[in-house]
Design a protein around this motif. Structure first.
Motif, PDB file in Angstrom:
ATOM      1  N   PHE A 154       0.819  -1.212   0.000  1.00  0.00           N
ATOM      2  CA  PHE A 154       0.000   0.000   0.000  1.00  0.00           C
ATOM      3  C   PHE A 154       0.854   1.264   0.000  1.00  0.00           C
ATOM      4  O   PHE A 154       0.460   2.284  -0.569  1.00  0.00           O
ATOM      5  CB  PHE A 154      -0.946  -0.005   1.206  1.00  0.00           C
ATOM      6  N   ASN A 155       2.025   1.224   0.630  1.00  0.00           N
ATOM      7  CA  ASN A 155       2.916   2.388   0.603  1.00  0.00           C
ATOM      8  C   ASN A 155       3.391   2.675  -0.819  1.00  0.00           C
ATOM      9  O   ASN A 155       3.395   3.823  -1.266  1.00  0.00           O
ATOM     10  CB  ASN A 155       4.123   2.151   1.512  1.00  0.00           C
ATOM     11  N   ALA A 156       3.796   1.606  -1.519  1.00  0.00           N
ATOM     12  CA  ALA A 156       4.243   1.789  -2.902  1.00  0.00           C
ATOM     13  C   ALA A 156       3.105   2.300  -3.777  1.00  0.00           C
ATOM     14  O   ALA A 156       3.308   3.110  -4.682  1.00  0.00           O
ATOM     15  CB  ALA A 156       4.785   0.467  -3.452  1.00  0.00           C
ATOM     16  N   CYS A 157       1.886   1.834  -3.501  1.00  0.00           N
ATOM     17  CA  CYS A 157       0.723   2.284  -4.268  1.00  0.00           C
ATOM     18  C   CYS A 157       0.513   3.783  -4.091  1.00  0.00           C
ATOM     19  O   CYS A 157       0.294   4.511  -5.069  1.00  0.00           O
ATOM     20  CB  CYS A 157      -0.513   1.511  -3.833  1.00  0.00           C
ATOM     21  N   ILE A 158       0.597   4.266  -2.856  1.00  0.00           N
ATOM     22  CA  ILE A 158       0.347   5.686  -2.591  1.00  0.00           C
ATOM     23  C   ILE A 158       1.451   6.555  -3.180  1.00  0.00           C
ATOM     24  O   ILE A 158       1.188   7.592  -3.792  1.00  0.00           O
ATOM     25  CB  ILE A 158       0.208   5.916  -1.077  1.00  0.00           C
ATOM     26  N   TYR A 159       2.710   6.137  -3.020  1.00  0.00           N
ATOM     27  CA  TYR A 159       3.818   6.973  -3.461  1.00  0.00           C
ATOM     28  C   TYR A 159       4.167   6.782  -4.937  1.00  0.00           C
ATOM     29  O   TYR A 159       4.617   7.734  -5.596  1.00  0.00           O
ATOM     30  CB  TYR A 159       5.063   6.687  -2.600  1.00  0.00           C
ATOM     31  N   ASP A 160       3.961   5.575  -5.445  1.00  0.00           N
ATOM     32  CA  ASP A 160       4.413   5.291  -6.813  1.00  0.00           C
ATOM     33  C   ASP A 160       3.280   4.825  -7.724  1.00  0.00           C
ATOM     34  O   ASP A 160       3.513   4.394  -8.845  1.00  0.00           O
ATOM     35  CB  ASP A 160       5.506   4.214  -6.792  1.00  0.00           C
ATOM     36  N   GLY A 161       2.034   4.901  -7.238  1.00  0.00           N
ATOM     37  CA  GLY A 161       0.906   4.548  -8.092  1.00  0.00           C
ATOM     38  C   GLY A 161       0.703   5.581  -9.195  1.00  0.00           C
ATOM     39  O   GLY A 161       1.010   6.767  -9.027  1.00  0.00           O
ATOM     40  N   ILE A 162       0.176   5.152 -10.307  1.00  0.00           N
ATOM     41  CA  ILE A 162      -0.031   6.025 -11.466  1.00  0.00           C
ATOM     42  C   ILE A 162      -1.333   6.794 -11.276  1.00  0.00           C
ATOM     43  O   ILE A 162      -2.385   6.211 -11.025  1.00  0.00           O
ATOM     44  CB  ILE A 162      -0.086   5.201 -12.764  1.00  0.00           C
ATOM     45  N   SER A 163      -1.272   8.101 -11.414  1.00  0.00           N
ATOM     46  CA  SER A 163      -2.480   8.905 -11.301  1.00  0.00           C
ATOM     47  C   SER A 163      -3.155   9.019 -12.666  1.00  0.00           C
ATOM     48  O   SER A 163      -2.662   8.494 -13.670  1.00  0.00           O
ATOM     49  CB  SER A 163      -2.151  10.290 -10.756  1.00  0.00           C
ATOM     50  N   TYR A 164      -4.261   9.745 -12.726  1.00  0.00           N
ATOM     51  CA  TYR A 164      -4.994   9.848 -13.993  1.00  0.00           C
ATOM     52  C   TYR A 164      -6.059  10.932 -13.885  1.00  0.00           C
ATOM     53  O   TYR A 164      -6.413  11.384 -12.786  1.00  0.00           O
ATOM     54  CB  TYR A 164      -5.673   8.512 -14.335  1.00  0.00           C
ATOM     55  N   LEU A 165      -6.543  11.366 -15.016  1.00  0.00           N
ATOM     56  CA  LEU A 165      -7.735  12.188 -15.127  1.00  0.00           C
ATOM     57  C   LEU A 165      -8.666  11.543 -16.135  1.00  0.00           C
ATOM     58  O   LEU A 165      -8.203  10.984 -17.142  1.00  0.00           O
ATOM     59  CB  LEU A 165      -7.400  13.606 -15.609  1.00  0.00           C
ATOM     60  N   SER A 166      -9.950  11.606 -15.883  1.00  0.00           N
ATOM     61  CA  SER A 166     -10.909  11.128 -16.874  1.00  0.00           C
ATOM     62  C   SER A 166     -10.965  12.125 -18.027  1.00  0.00           C
ATOM     63  O   SER A 166     -10.411  13.229 -17.949  1.00  0.00           O
ATOM     64  CB  SER A 166     -12.299  10.984 -16.250  1.00  0.00           C
ATOM     65  N   ARG A 167     -11.627  11.753 -19.099  1.00  0.00           N
ATOM     66  CA  ARG A 167     -11.764  12.664 -20.233  1.00  0.00           C
ATOM     67  C   ARG A 167     -12.492  13.937 -19.824  1.00  0.00           C
ATOM     68  O   ARG A 167     -12.097  15.040 -20.218  1.00  0.00           O
ATOM     69  CB  ARG A 167     -12.513  11.967 -21.379  1.00  0.00           C
ATOM     70  N   PHE A 326     -12.452   6.957 -15.759  1.00  0.00           N
ATOM     71  CA  PHE A 326     -11.620   7.321 -16.907  1.00  0.00           C
ATOM     72  C   PHE A 326     -12.367   7.988 -18.060  1.00  0.00           C
ATOM     73  O   PHE A 326     -11.729   8.479 -18.986  1.00  0.00           O
ATOM     74  CB  PHE A 326     -10.896   6.074 -17.430  1.00  0.00           C
ATOM     75  N   ILE A 327     -13.666   8.019 -18.017  1.00  0.00           N
ATOM     76  CA  ILE A 327     -14.413   8.630 -19.122  1.00  0.00           C
ATOM     77  C   ILE A 327     -15.157   9.862 -18.632  1.00  0.00           C
ATOM     78  O   ILE A 327     -14.821  10.986 -18.988  1.00  0.00           O
ATOM     79  CB  ILE A 327     -15.383   7.613 -19.772  1.00  0.00           C
ATOM     80  N   ALA A 328     -16.185   9.682 -17.826  1.00  0.00           N
ATOM     81  CA  ALA A 328     -17.003  10.790 -17.340  1.00  0.00           C
ATOM     82  C   ALA A 328     -17.882  10.290 -16.210  1.00  0.00           C
ATOM     83  O   ALA A 328     -18.000   9.077 -15.996  1.00  0.00           O
ATOM     84  CB  ALA A 328     -17.859  11.349 -18.484  1.00  0.00           C
ATOM     85  N   PRO A 329     -18.529  11.194 -15.473  1.00  0.00           N
ATOM     86  CA  PRO A 329     -19.493  10.750 -14.451  1.00  0.00           C
ATOM     87  C   PRO A 329     -20.554   9.864 -15.067  1.00  0.00           C
ATOM     88  O   PRO A 329     -20.973  10.060 -16.209  1.00  0.00           O
ATOM     89  CB  PRO A 329     -20.089  12.069 -13.944  1.00  0.00           C
ATOM     90  N   LEU A 330     -20.999   8.873 -14.305  1.00  0.00           N
ATOM     91  CA  LEU A 330     -21.946   7.900 -14.828  1.00  0.00           C
ATOM     92  C   LEU A 330     -23.312   8.543 -15.062  1.00  0.00           C
ATOM     93  O   LEU A 330     -23.811   9.296 -14.217  1.00  0.00           O
ATOM     94  CB  LEU A 330     -22.089   6.731 -13.844  1.00  0.00           C
ATOM     95  N   PRO A 331     -23.947   8.258 -16.204  1.00  0.00           N
ATOM     96  CA  PRO A 331     -25.290   8.783 -16.475  1.00  0.00           C
ATOM     97  C   PRO A 331     -26.325   8.123 -15.575  1.00  0.00           C
ATOM     98  O   PRO A 331     -26.039   7.154 -14.872  1.00  0.00           O
ATOM     99  CB  PRO A 331     -25.514   8.451 -17.952  1.00  0.00           C
ATOM    100  N   SER A 332     -27.546   8.623 -15.643  1.00  0.00           N
ATOM    101  CA  SER A 332     -28.575   8.171 -14.711  1.00  0.00           C
ATOM    102  C   SER A 332     -29.257   6.871 -15.128  1.00  0.00           C
ATOM    103  O   SER A 332     -29.826   6.180 -14.287  1.00  0.00           O
ATOM    104  CB  SER A 332     -29.636   9.265 -14.538  1.00  0.00           C
ATOM    105  N   THR A 333     -29.229   6.514 -16.418  1.00  0.00           N
ATOM    106  CA  THR A 333     -29.930   5.315 -16.883  1.00  0.00           C
ATOM    107  C   THR A 333     -28.983   4.363 -17.591  1.00  0.00           C
ATOM    108  O   THR A 333     -27.930   4.763 -18.093  1.00  0.00           O
ATOM    109  CB  THR A 333     -31.069   5.683 -17.859  1.00  0.00           C
TER     110      THR A 333
END
Length: 606
Positions: A154-167, A326-333
């Motif tokens: 878990f330490n390696a995940c927090i310090y060396d995990g890959i971050s991201y932004l959705s579209r 990774f894409i966008a907030p989930l739609p309602s339906t």
């Protein structure tokens, strides 16, 4: 002042990845050589996996999350319609986080699976240092415990995990920042500079040029000139207009010259240096910036661009997370979700739907058990080959499910004759055959033909298709009661129970009653709503706390996000919030589901 840098060489030292303490020696062989990817080796891996994605026929994916559901009834159940199943998956995807994302491009040639597995370690963080997005998520102790037992660091995940932004997040970030490029300004060195003869000549030449340019700018402000003379003056002096201010462009060809000019400009208090990269370097900087912003989403975009079939296990759960992160907030339906998802991934295949075509496998929801069953019953061997070289530190247990999905999918395709069995068979030609199994997010899916028919369908001895209008939820019965005892109690209480019925427990306090005779469910609800008039046994049970609701109420629970730990409590709240709506007289068309007598849990299994 504009400085155009022509040459730049930057080398980033490569950091090593430390192995975890809990390594399974049996997995340190080529069959299970899964490359572990963190920030340290992400850039080099990106080019590597890009080649494999575009050269393979299929891409298997598997996610390791911090949780899935908080109560038994909140997971996707066999009696859930596609809409209800999606609402449950949406709730989980918006609460929990993905910590590992395994990707395996693979092809099947004759009796051999050629796989290239990667396991990406993720951790969301604000790489842009602008407070966006603000990440928070829930964790379930059972999930974290299972990961810890597999040696997850878990330490390696927090310090060396890959971050991201959705579209969607990337677009929002660009709107807020104007998509700036890094290193637009360099500060002069604080240490004293030792000038060589060449350095002194370069500095004197730059000083002279700047003084001439400044004098020219001051002269042009004192007298008016026609456009031709003004343009010629700018060309000769090397000046131009940057925004609303006059500027001077100086071409440089080394980092040393950049530093000399910055130090020289300290003598001119009314000038501001601005470093403008050359075109090639600008492109490299933009790529580096995009990789920093998008992070792991670069891999998701590669999968999307390839348009290869994506194979998963429990696809509606997996792709709800993928869409949300990774894409966008989930739609309602679910229809909006399906449409949005299909615009990114053209073919999504759930191995669960293929498993339901094969006898006992329609009851199996476990990858190792399914593979073991197929190995015992179907003798044609399939061998896994992983040709890529993996360093010792990168061979770990994490991400192994993605290989199981690849193997299970290949075996099921051979058994179901989805592709030819000749040694020359190429799975890339199978996309049209897989079409009937692609992009289906209905948990009760049996075969493609069932989706066109709302009538009762018998696919096995115990599985039948039934409208959800024939389902009634019951709670408030006395004490802890098994489904068998509750069925026996109901049988003698009213004539609607004289016909064929099934009773199963959804959780410890709520049961589902299936009325196989049409209209009997509606009759029973009317009796319950009347307080058991003219029916003493039902009246007595109501006085003891018995409550009932139709499927629409259950669906309303999910639509209103009433995620109580107990389904009985959630149904009570839904009834309170919709007390003015008719319970069983709506004209809404209700879909059919597939009911299996053995597929729901008994009390002893909870």
């Amino acid at each position: 002042m504009l400085l155009q840098r022509r040459l730049l060489c930057t080398q980033v030292p490569k950091r090593s990845i430390h192995p975890t303490h809990h390594q399974n020696s049996n997995l340190n062989n080529k069959k299970w050589a899964i490359k572990q990817v963190t920030k340290s080796n992400f850039a080099e891996t990106l080019e590597e996996i890009k080649t494999h994605i575009f050269n393979s026929d299929f891409i298997a994916v598997s996610l390791q999350k911090t949780g899935a559901f908080s109560s038994p009834w909140q997971k996707v159940l066999p009696f859930d319609t596609a809409e209800v199943a999606y609402l449950k998956a949406k709730y989980a995807a918006e609460r929990f986080q993905v910590l590992q994302f395994a990707v395996c491009p693979f092809s099947v040639k004759s009796s051999k699976i050629i796989a290239h597995p990667y396991n990406f370690h993720l951790f969301p963080r604000d790489e842009l240092k602008m407070g966006m997005p603000s990440y928070s998520f829930f964790c379930q102790s059972s999930y974290l415990t299972a990961m810890a037992q597999e040696g997850f660091d878990f330490n390696a995940c927090i310090y060396d995990g890959i971050s991201y932004l959705s579209r969607a997040q990337e677009l929002a970030a660009k709107d807020r920042t104007g998509n700036p490029l890094p290193r637009s300004y360099m500060k002069p060195s604080q240490s004293p500079t030792v000038y060589s003869v060449a350095d002194s000549m370069f500095v004197d030449r730059i000083k002279s040029r700047i003084k001439i340019w400044k004098r020219t700018c001051q002269d042009s402000e004192k007298k008016t000139e026609d456009d031709l003379i003004s343009t010629l003056r700018k060309i000769v002096s090397g000046g131009e207009v940057f925004g609303s201010r006059p500027s001077l462009s100086i071409d440089i060809c080394s980092e040393r010259q950049v530093q000399l000019i910055l130090e020289t400009l300290q003598e001119f208090t009314d000038l501001v240096p601005l470093l403008v990269p050359a075109k090639k370097e600008l492109q490299l900087m933009e790529e580096e910036h995009n990789m920093q912003v998008r992070g792991f989403r670069e891999v998701v975009d590669l999968i999307s661009t390839s348009q290869k079939p994506v194979v998963a296990h429990n696809a509606i759960n997996e792709f709800a997370f993928i869409h949300s992160k990774f894409i966008a907030p989930l739609p309602s339906t679910v229809d909006e979700f399906r449409s949005s998802l299909c615009s990114v991934f053209s073919h999504i295949v759930d191995v669960n739907h293929l498993m339901r075509e094969i006898g006992p496998l329609n009851k199996v929801n476990n990858l190792p058990a399914a593979i073991l069953y197929l190995k015992r019953r179907f003798t044609r061997p399939l061998h896994m080959e992983i040709p890529q070289h993996i360093d010792g530190d990168e061979v770990r247990v994490h991400g192994r499910d993605v290989l199981r999905i690849s193997e299970l999918f290949a075996k099921l395709c051979l058994i179901l004759r989805i592709v030819p069995e000749s040694p020359e068979a190429d799975y890339s030609t199978s996309s049209s055959t897989l079409e009937c199994y692609a992009n289906v997010f209905n948990p009760c899916f049996i075969s493609s033909s069932d989706l066109l028919d709302d009538d009762v369908n018998i696919s096995t001895e115990k599985t039948r298709r039934i409208s959800v209008a024939n389902l009634v939820f019951l709670w408030g019965f006395r004490g802890m009661m098994s489904a068998r005892k509750l069925k026996s109690l109901l049988k003698g209480s009213h004539e609607v129970f004289s016909g064929e019925i099934d009773v199963r427990l959804a959780d410890r306090n709520c049961a589902i009653v299936v009325f196989w005779a049409p209209g009997f469910a509606e009759r029973f609800l009317k009796v319950m709503n009347s307080g058991g008039t003219n029916c003493e046994p039902i009246k007595d049970m109501i006085s003891e706390g018995l409550r009932a609701a139709c499927y629409r109420t259950y669906k309303r629970v999910c639509e209103l996000s009433i995620w109580e730990p107990s389904l009985a409590d959630a149904l009570e709240k839904a009834l309170e919030e919709a007390s003015d709506l008719p319970e069983a007289n709506s004209e809404e068309e209700l879909p059919a589901i597939c009911w299996d007598n053995d597929e729901l849990t008994n009390l002893d299994d909870l």
